[in-house]
Design a protein around this motif. Structure first.
Motif, PDB file in Angstrom:
ATOM      1  N   ARG A 123      12.622 -11.517  43.348  1.00 16.20           N
ATOM      2  CA  ARG A 123      12.301 -10.316  44.125  1.00 16.20           C
ATOM      3  C   ARG A 123      13.332  -9.219  43.872  1.00 16.20           C
ATOM      4  N   LEU A 127      12.579  -5.429  42.465  1.00 15.39           N
ATOM      5  CA  LEU A 127      12.971  -4.215  43.189  1.00 15.39           C
ATOM      6  C   LEU A 127      13.879  -3.332  42.337  1.00 15.39           C
ATOM      7  N   TYR A 130      11.816  -1.611  39.858  1.00 16.12           N
ATOM      8  CA  TYR A 130      11.075  -0.541  40.514  1.00 16.12           C
ATOM      9  C   TYR A 130      11.964   0.689  40.714  1.00 16.12           C
ATOM     10  N   ALA A 192       4.554   2.807  48.473  1.00 20.76           N
ATOM     11  CA  ALA A 192       3.938   1.644  47.819  1.00 20.76           C
ATOM     12  C   ALA A 192       4.011   0.407  48.708  1.00 20.76           C
ATOM     13  N   SER A 193       5.063   0.306  49.505  1.00 17.66           N
ATOM     14  CA  SER A 193       5.254  -0.892  50.323  1.00 17.66           C
ATOM     15  C   SER A 193       4.680  -0.731  51.730  1.00 17.66           C
TER      16      SER A 193
HETATM   17  P1  ADP Z   1       6.232 -10.619  43.687  1.00 18.10           P
HETATM   18  O1  ADP Z   1       5.589 -10.736  42.332  1.00 18.10           O
HETATM   19  O2  ADP Z   1       7.355 -11.570  43.898  1.00 18.10           O
HETATM   20  O3  ADP Z   1       5.234 -10.569  44.823  1.00 18.10           O
HETATM   21  P2  ADP Z   1       6.346  -7.819  43.255  1.00 18.10           P
HETATM   22  O4  ADP Z   1       6.820  -7.543  41.865  1.00 18.10           O
HETATM   23  O5  ADP Z   1       4.882  -7.750  43.518  1.00 18.10           O
HETATM   24  O6  ADP Z   1       6.949  -9.220  43.694  1.00 18.10           O
HETATM   25  O7  ADP Z   1       7.017  -6.793  44.247  1.00 18.10           O
HETATM   26  C1  ADP Z   1       8.291  -6.974  44.759  1.00 18.10           C
HETATM   27  C2  ADP Z   1       8.450  -5.975  45.856  1.00 18.10           C
HETATM   28  O8  ADP Z   1       8.687  -4.675  45.324  1.00 18.10           O
HETATM   29  C3  ADP Z   1       7.209  -5.830  46.701  1.00 18.10           C
HETATM   30  O9  ADP Z   1       7.121  -6.783  47.715  1.00 18.10           O
HETATM   31  C4  ADP Z   1       7.357  -4.440  47.229  1.00 18.10           C
HETATM   32  O10 ADP Z   1       8.116  -4.398  48.403  1.00 18.10           O
HETATM   33  C5  ADP Z   1       8.106  -3.720  46.125  1.00 18.10           C
HETATM   34  N1  ADP Z   1       7.131  -2.922  45.393  1.00 18.10           N
HETATM   35  C6  ADP Z   1       6.344  -1.985  45.915  1.00 18.10           C
HETATM   36  N2  ADP Z   1       5.557  -1.450  45.042  1.00 18.10           N
HETATM   37  C7  ADP Z   1       5.817  -2.054  43.899  1.00 18.10           C
HETATM   38  C8  ADP Z   1       5.289  -1.932  42.599  1.00 18.10           C
HETATM   39  N3  ADP Z   1       4.328  -1.056  42.303  1.00 18.10           N
HETATM   40  N4  ADP Z   1       5.794  -2.735  41.648  1.00 18.10           N
HETATM   41  C9  ADP Z   1       6.757  -3.600  41.925  1.00 18.10           C
HETATM   42  N5  ADP Z   1       7.283  -3.753  43.147  1.00 18.10           N
HETATM   43  C10 ADP Z   1       6.818  -2.992  44.125  1.00 18.10           C
END
Ligand code: ADP
Ligand code: ADP
Length: 224
Positions: A123, A127, A130, A192-193
């Motif tokens: 995670r 982040l 991102y 996004a979150s």
């Molecule tokens: P996982 O694959 O472990 O679920 P993600 O890569 O989907 O993790 O995302 C990790 C965190 O990054 C999300 O839970 C969110 O809080 C934040 N996030 C929000 N938007 C995005 C995005 N478009 N891409 C990646 N992370 C995002």
């Protein structure tokens, strides 16, 4: 319901023989995906409001609701748990741990919460990517620029997937160009979150780019 709701919040401090009313009937709602700017002069009660919204301080009167649930009658231990699970904080100075890398700093809140190391790392990497910091994940804070340090601090603040982000002058220490870049990264993440964000700022350019602007006047919240 809104993620954060403040209802009739009062906070008074003893001042000599009298008392200073910092908040006197403050009402505020912040919804999911919404970014609210709090702009007010020094001494108006911004920190007090953030501390009450962040469950760091109790109001003398009024109600704080997180996701529709009142936290007024809740024990200190439960308030700490709600704070850890639902609220992320960003400050003007990043407060990153100097002896740890960016990745380790973002993993920390998850490790404290008891998540397995591998899960926390996955995670934290997502982040940091991102926040466009994938190439910086193994750097220590002192090896990062001011803007990079703040982006790490933002990633850390949302590491436990909070519902509410509270920020006290998150770009106050940055030059205008970097401030805009850091704000854009923060705003993209909030939207996004589906977080709700309350951001104290003195930067009117940035405040104009948020969804709503509020101030504190006579201890009450006023829309700008
Ligand atoms: P996982 O694959 O472990 O679920 P993600 O890569 O989907 O993790 O995302 C990790 C965190 O990054 C999300 O839970 C969110 O809080 C934040 N996030 C929000 N938007 C995005 C995005 N478009 N891409 C990646 N992370 C995002
Ligand atoms: P801001 O963040 O807008 O500068 P604060 O919330 O820090 O405002 O403070 C609002 C007012 O309350 C100020 O006059 C400050 O001196 C006073 N104050 C804040 N905390 C305390 C405290 N713990 N005891 C007494 N007075 C306080």
């Amino acid at each position: 319901p809104p993620v954060l709701r403040l209802q009739g919040i009062e906070r008074h401090y003893r001042e000599g023989a009298g008392r200073l009313s910092v908040l006197s009937g403050a009402d505020l709602s912040v919804s999911t995906g919404e970014i609210v700017a709090l702009v007010a002069p020094s001494g108006a009660g911004k920190s007090t409001l953030l501390h009450i919204a962040g469950l760091l301080e109790r109001p003398d009167k009024g109600d704080v609701l997180i996701d529709g649930n009142s936290v007024t009658a809740v024990t200190d231990a439960d308030r700490t748990a709600i704070r850890r699970n639902k609220i992320g904080f960003v400050y003007q100075f990043h407060h990153l741990l100097p002896e740890f890398t960016a990745l380790e700093n973002v993993m920390m809140p998850q490790l404290i919460r008891g998540l397995p190391r591998k899960e926390a790392a996955t995670r934290a990497e997502a982040l940091l990517a991102y926040m466009r910091l994938a190439e910086r994940k193994n750097h220590r804070p002192s090896e990062l620029s001011g803007g990079e340090q703040q982006r790490v601090a933002i990633a850390r603040a949302v590491a436990n997937a909070p519902r509410l982000l509270l920020a006290d002058e998150p770009t106050g220490n940055l030059d205008p160009t970097t401030a805009h870049y850091v704000f854009d990264a923060l705003a993209a993440l909030v939207r996004a979150s589906g977080l709700a964000a309350l951001i104290v700022t003195h930067n009117m350019d940035l405040a104009e780019r948020m969804d709503r602007r509020i101030t504190l006047s006579g201890g009450k919240v006023v829309e700008l």
